[in-house]
Design a protein around this motif. Structure first.
Motif, PDB file in Angstrom:
ATOM      1  N   VAL A  32      -8.180   2.257   2.002  1.00  0.00           N
ATOM      2  CA  VAL A  32      -7.352   1.154   1.898  1.00  0.00           C
ATOM      3  C   VAL A  32      -7.285   0.830   0.326  1.00  0.00           C
ATOM      4  O   VAL A  32      -6.188   0.466  -0.417  1.00  0.00           O
ATOM      5  N   GLU A  33      -8.399   0.790  -0.185  1.00  0.00           N
ATOM      6  CA  GLU A  33      -8.822   0.487  -1.652  1.00  0.00           C
ATOM      7  C   GLU A  33      -7.926   1.454  -2.479  1.00  0.00           C
ATOM      8  O   GLU A  33      -7.271   1.229  -3.229  1.00  0.00           O
ATOM      9  N   LEU A  34      -7.994   2.762  -2.128  1.00  0.00           N
ATOM     10  CA  LEU A  34      -7.348   3.964  -2.983  1.00  0.00           C
ATOM     11  C   LEU A  34      -5.734   3.688  -2.771  1.00  0.00           C
ATOM     12  O   LEU A  34      -5.284   3.886  -3.976  1.00  0.00           O
ATOM     13  N   ALA A  35      -5.334   3.399  -1.643  1.00  0.00           N
ATOM     14  CA  ALA A  35      -3.927   3.140  -1.498  1.00  0.00           C
ATOM     15  C   ALA A  35      -3.187   1.913  -2.114  1.00  0.00           C
ATOM     16  O   ALA A  35      -2.208   2.104  -2.777  1.00  0.00           O
ATOM     17  N   ALA A  36      -4.159   0.928  -2.317  1.00  0.00           N
ATOM     18  CA  ALA A  36      -3.787  -0.255  -3.161  1.00  0.00           C
ATOM     19  C   ALA A  36      -3.457   0.267  -4.617  1.00  0.00           C
ATOM     20  O   ALA A  36      -2.777  -0.351  -5.310  1.00  0.00           O
ATOM     21  N   ARG A  37      -4.364   1.200  -4.982  1.00  0.00           N
ATOM     22  CA  ARG A  37      -4.310   1.508  -6.558  1.00  0.00           C
ATOM     23  C   ARG A  37      -3.423   2.874  -6.507  1.00  0.00           C
ATOM     24  O   ARG A  37      -3.186   3.456  -7.792  1.00  0.00           O
TER      25      ARG A  37
ATOM     26  N   LEU B 291       0.873  -1.186  -0.103  1.00  0.00           N
ATOM     27  CA  LEU B 291       0.028  -0.037  -0.015  1.00  0.00           C
ATOM     28  C   LEU B 291       0.911   1.114  -0.131  1.00  0.00           C
ATOM     29  O   LEU B 291       2.004   1.389   0.498  1.00  0.00           O
ATOM     30  N   GLN B 292       0.315   2.252  -0.580  1.00  0.00           N
ATOM     31  CA  GLN B 292       0.620   3.591  -0.455  1.00  0.00           C
ATOM     32  C   GLN B 292       0.520   4.161   1.111  1.00  0.00           C
ATOM     33  O   GLN B 292      -0.132   3.280   1.779  1.00  0.00           O
ATOM     34  N   TYR B 293       1.507   5.087   1.372  1.00  0.00           N
ATOM     35  CA  TYR B 293       1.447   5.427   2.868  1.00  0.00           C
ATOM     36  C   TYR B 293      -0.010   6.116   2.938  1.00  0.00           C
ATOM     37  O   TYR B 293      -0.441   7.113   2.082  1.00  0.00           O
TER      38      TYR B 293
END
Ligand code: DGT
Ligand code: CA
Ligand code: CA
Ligand code: ZN
Length: 583
Positions: free
Chosen positions: A329-334, A315-317
């Motif tokens: 979390v979904e946004l960070a995964a992308r 994941l992104q921070y």
């Protein structure tokens, strides 16, 4: 060390003194003077304690020389002899009862005397029992109806007490800073952080969560337990403990070795819901998370910093402010978490008051303070003078004088551009407190609700829509009207408000006053998704208040605002082009 009383605490104290004065039938002029001082302090946005520290108590309207002296004694020593003298010989329990709706000083005294309510902490419970068993109705001056009312009020009181037990963010921050300052003196403390809702910058904080990195857990826990503000130790282990401070705030305290500090602060920052979603995500790629690290099969990895922790699970921070447990979390995964707005992006503030209305500083002072903050523009935005009481010509004269002062400042320097606006009241029928022909002369206008907050949804929504349709309104100030722990937000239909704000190209304010934080973060998130124009203002009533901007930034970040979502991140030229009405 003097204890920093909040305005609410000062008001409560004065109300108790006032009640004692009423029961003892003291001089009614003194009673009246206290009533005026109380409502004046109650309406204050700056801290009485701060005013006292700066020798400015006498600037509070209604605080005369003698009260000034008593407050001075109260703040300096925690006690005021005069207050104690007035309250002496009365049953203590009556002071708990005066907070009950419909129970005045004399009623509280009668009840406290009749039922021997000599202790504050049991008085309400005892009064409730008396009401339930029909013992109040038989007292002289009471009846079935008043007994029923008292019982109902006590039940409501309990509800509001539970709801208002959360601290405001800035209060939590002050307490955390004192703990951090105390702990940082010890060399065993390698790192220390305040976590939980405080780190997520939530508008209110329930309890305090503190974590320390150290290789001497037991010593550090013992040092913390000697923090002078601790009242009671609720729970104590080698690596964690839980205490209550003297101000009633609870603190959860943990220690961990430096190598695992990253996983620990991730876990105790929360939110709980964010952690649940994060664990589900980790499980989907075969990993399990805990406050000690990340496990893959039998292998346990430790993390000293949080960035690596998020990276390890792909994941992104995720900045703490948006760990809501929603889509982050979904946004960070992308890789789609945007760069959130930062305090240094802010270029100006346009909701500021001066001595022309209820502020404490002059236009010049406010402008200089804006320059000190590195701003490129500042808007002077006092409450509009009343045309009704002063007459049109006097108001036009005042406006001309302010305009001249502002022009002189603008002509004398090129660091900051000063704008001239007014904050006008949205009256209960949706008209404004200043006519359009006068609003026309301003650079901009902030329209705010200051009365009739509890109108029905249809009525208050219509009132706001009328305002949004007025061509001379630029910004809606503190749009919901909420005061945290004190007043509910207006019952607005936000769908309709947002729709109209877009249609009429209006700006909604994120008011940075710690007890307002209005728009609230969840509404900011909705507004951002709909592309509403937003800006953060401090509603400063003093030069010091301009620094409240950071609490507005917290709200904006929690609503996932980028720099582009906020008008007052624009450069001077772009801002003026977008903001100032063509005259
Ligand atoms: P507050 O204190 O009501 O303002 O809100 P928080 O978020 O600070 O909540 P708190 O103090 O109960 O817990 C702090 C953080 O610790 C929380 O955000 C996540 C973590 N945490 C505490 N208990 C649990 C738990 O039972 N499960 C999970 N997943 N996390 C927990
Ligand atoms: Ca907490
Ligand atoms: Ca906690
Ligand atoms: Zn204002």
């Amino acid at each position: 060390m003097p204890y920093k009383m909040t305005n609410k605490e000062v008001v409560l104290k004065l109300k108790e003194v006032l009640a004692a004065m009423e029961v003892k039938n003291l001089d009614r002029f003194r009673v009246r003077a206290y009533q005026i001082a109380i409502s004046s302090i109650d309406g204050l946005t700056s801290s009485v304690y701060d005013l006292w520290e700066n020798g400015k108590l006498d600037e509070i309207p209604g605080v005369g020389a003698s009260l000034n002296q008593h407050l001075d004694e109260l703040f300096a020593t925690g006690k005021a002899k005069q207050f104690d003298a007035v309250m002496k010989d009365l049953p203590e329990g009556m002071f708990s009862l005066i907070g009950i709706r419909g129970v005045g000083a004399k009623t509280a005294f009668k009840l406290a005397t009749a039922f021997k309510l000599n202790k504050r902490d049991t008085a309400i419970e005892k009064a409730k029992k008396a009401a339930e068993s029909g013992k109040i109705r038989v007292l002289a001056g009471f009846g079935e109806k008043s007994e029923k009312d008292i019982l109902e009020s006590i039940e409501n009181l309990k509800k509001t007490k539970q709801e208002s037990s959360r601290m405001l963010l800035y209060q939590a921050e002050e307490i955390a800073n004192r703990i951090l300052e105390y702990m940082n003196k010890f060399e065993e403390v390698k790192d220390i952080k305040a976590l939980g809702s405080l780190r997520r910058r939530a508008s209110t904080v329930g309890d305090m969560d503190i974590a320390v990195a150290t290789n001497k857990p037991k010593e550090v826990t013992d040092l913390f337990l000697k923090f002078p503000e601790i009242d009671e130790i609720l729970d104590k282990g080698e690596k964690k403990c839980r205490v209550t401070l003297k101000n009633g705030v609870q603190v959860d305290f943990r220690v961990i070795d430096q190598l695992s500090f990253g996983a620990m602060i991730q876990y105790f920052t929360g939110s709980k819901q964010h952690n649940v979603i994060l664990r589900t995500h980790a499980l989907s790629i075969g990993m399990s998370l805990s406050e000690y690290g990340i496990k893959t099969g039998d292998k346990q990895e430790v993390f000293s910093n949080e960035d690596d922790f998020y990276k390890r699970i792909g994941l992104q921070y995720i900045p703490p402010e948006i760990r809501h447990g929603k889509e982050e979390v979904e946004l960070a995964a992308r890789g789609k978490i945007p760069r959130l707005v930062e305090l240094s992006d802010i270029r100006g503030d346009v909701h500021t008051h001066t001595i022309a209305s209820d502020g404490v500083n002059s236009i010049k002072d406010m402008v200089n303070a804006g320059i000190d903050l590195g701003y490129s523009y500042i808007g002077i935005c006092d409450h509009s003078p009343s045309v009704q009481s002063r007459g049109k010509y006097e108001v036009l004269g005042l406006m001309q004088a302010t305009r001249t002062t502002i022009e002189q400042i603008n002509d004398s320097q090129d660091i900051i551009r000063v704008l001239f606006g007014y904050e006008v009241n949205i009256l209960s029928d949706g008209t404004l407190s200043m006519p359009n022909e006068m609003l026309k002369k301003l650079d901009y206008c902030v329209a705010s609700i200051h009365t009739s907050f509890d109108q029905d949804r249809d009525v208050v929504t219509k009132r706001m829509l009328l305002t949004l349709e007025n061509p001379y309104v630029t910004v809606i100030g503190h749009p919901s009207g909420r005061l945290i722990n004190q007043r509910e937000a207006c019952n607005l239909d936000w769908e309709k408000v947002f729709e109209s704000a877009i249609k009429n190209n209006k700006i909604l304010e994120i008011n940075a006053q710690p007890s307002r934080l209005d728009l609230a973060d969840d509404l900011v998130a909705d507004a951002v998704k709909k592309g509403i124009r937003l800006m953060i203002n401090t509603d400063a009533h003093s030069t010091g208040d301009l620094k409240l901007m950071k609490y507005g930034i917290d709200v904006a970040r929690r609503g996932m605002c980028t720099k582009e979502n906020l008008l007052n991140t624009l450069s001077r030229k772009d801002f003026v082009d977008n903001f100032v009405k063509e005259v």
